[in-house]
Design an enzyme around this catalytic site. Sequence first.
Site, PDB file in Angstrom:
ATOM      1  N   HIS A 182      12.900  -1.332 -15.659  1.00 18.99           N
ATOM      2  CA  HIS A 182      12.186  -0.097 -15.970  1.00 18.99           C
ATOM      3  C   HIS A 182      12.382   0.862 -14.798  1.00 18.99           C
ATOM      4  CE1 HIS A 182       9.258   2.174 -18.207  1.00 18.99           C
ATOM      5  NE2 HIS A 182       8.432   2.254 -17.181  1.00 18.99           N
TER       6      HIS A 182
ATOM      7  N   ASP B 265      14.581  -2.553 -22.016  1.00 18.69           N
ATOM      8  CA  ASP B 265      13.367  -2.147 -21.311  1.00 18.69           C
ATOM      9  C   ASP B 265      12.141  -2.661 -22.063  1.00 18.69           C
ATOM     10  OD1 ASP B 265      11.118  -0.587 -20.341  1.00 18.69           O
ATOM     11  OD2 ASP B 265      12.546   0.826 -19.518  1.00 18.69           O
TER      12      ASP B 265
ATOM     13  N   SER C 151       9.357   6.744 -16.988  1.00 19.57           N
ATOM     14  CA  SER C 151       8.313   6.102 -17.786  1.00 19.57           C
ATOM     15  C   SER C 151       7.425   7.173 -18.446  1.00 19.57           C
ATOM     16  CB  SER C 151       7.520   5.142 -16.892  1.00 19.57           C
ATOM     17  OG  SER C 151       6.677   4.322 -17.655  1.00 19.57           O
TER      18      SER C 151
END
Length: 540
Positions: A502, A473, A248
């Site tokens: 994710h 995502d 991320s």
Amino acid sequence: MYGEDYLRDTEAKRRTAAAGSAGALIAATLIAGAVTAPTASASQGDSRHRTVSEAHGAAIAAARAAKAGINWQDCPPDWGLEQPIKCGWVTVPLDYAKPYGKQIKLAVDRIGHTGTPEERQGALLYNPGGPGGSGLRFPRRVVTGAPVWAKTAKAYDFVGFDPRGVGKSAPISCVDPQEFVKAPKMDPVPDSEADKRAQRKLAREYADGCAERSGEMLPHMTTPNTARDLDVIRAALGEKKLNFLGVSYGTYLGAVYGTLFPTHVRRMVVDSVVNPSREKIWYQANLDQDVAFEGRWKDWQDWVAANDATYHLGTTRDAVQAKWLELRAAAKKSPLGGVVGPAELISFFQSAPYFDSTWASSARVLSAWAAGDTQAVVDAAAPDPSDTAGNASSENGNAVYTAVECADAQWPTSWKKWDRDNTRLHRDHPFMTWSNAWMNLPCATWPAKQRTPVNVKTHKGLPPVLIVQADRDAATPYEGAVELHARFKGSRLITEKNAGSHGVTGLVNSCVNDRVDAYLLTGALDSSDVTCAAHATPKP
């Protein structure tokens, strides 16, 4: 932009509380093995001077850390890190342009590799996302015997750290944690101009609170500074080159590190990628999220409808959406349990677009409410009133999120632009749009200097990077992986097709897992990009 570990623990509470609440491009310069990148300032000359100064300061700090090393000790009991994990501290400058000025301490932890001495390849550093996520839980993957990481653990020490401002590392704060967890918050979807004015007032007050409580830290809460911190940690570990896993926001940290320190990278895996384009960081990136969240929300609704025999919420997406809107309206009219309104519902149910591992639990809660069980919603969605433990609280995570995104880039200051953009998006993407807007609006009145994002690109010496991404995502849309792939020459992109969780590398999917292992253990990459089938669909 939070990643897998941090989000599963605190994302819902963080967003609940938050919902209530260009400079010239300078030619990169190679100094002490670090490629510098521009920052915004009043003039090109000032920017060039700071750029060079920060690169020089990073080299000084790294040399100092290499000499000092890390004094590894048993972790403090209240850190929740069992033996044989060891903990320590690394000292870094608050301002890299002043390497002999004020210093802050970063918390780090480590667990040794599980293989033979001959198998060891160094340390693997990890960032779980955010900004605002703690990486200190990473070594626990070895303690708990996570099978996905067993092969990598034989070769690498697993090293986690709290980035600057996070947790144990000079933590920042923007509001009293007791106030942060109070609920219910104001409905993020405005019914009137008065609602918008009230939200704008909350955002201004939050920004002012950040300055009041953490003003000294704010100008230095940037991704480039965290990348410099990462290089100092590398040096303190005695590692000549960095092995890094970022998820991320951790992918953007990795992208900036690879740009600033290309010759210091050995292996780098980035998973669920933030779009590194300067035009995306960070205002447009958040608008892109709103569109992607709506798409993944619909994926969840389709799955719930397909499993109507279990959940009894309807056999179509529209029927499931209708139940969601009924729940939302009921909570708006009278907060469930006195504490769960629309903002708290969004905070809980947004986990479904983030991770399909939560699809069943999210569906169970909505199904229970439809059957008359209000307490199930309260138990699931109410904020934790004990989540006020200072530097371990979600208030701290939200403060870091805000501080870094606001400091990294120039944000629009015109409310008309914010209003126009989010009103337009909300029409077709209502699930997250306004909630996301209010969360980021403090950046419009941010009280500290805002920089120009690093121009992420390949510089001489950067080895091939492995990029992993699910094509649906929500938090980091697929286009971000494509953009980084184009900017990092020689990189390889693994796409998990028709999937949207994710954080892909922690899931069981041999097509992905085997390639991540091969890269980290041998440096091997496929001759071209790879498309993998999705991991197993959740069972109701």
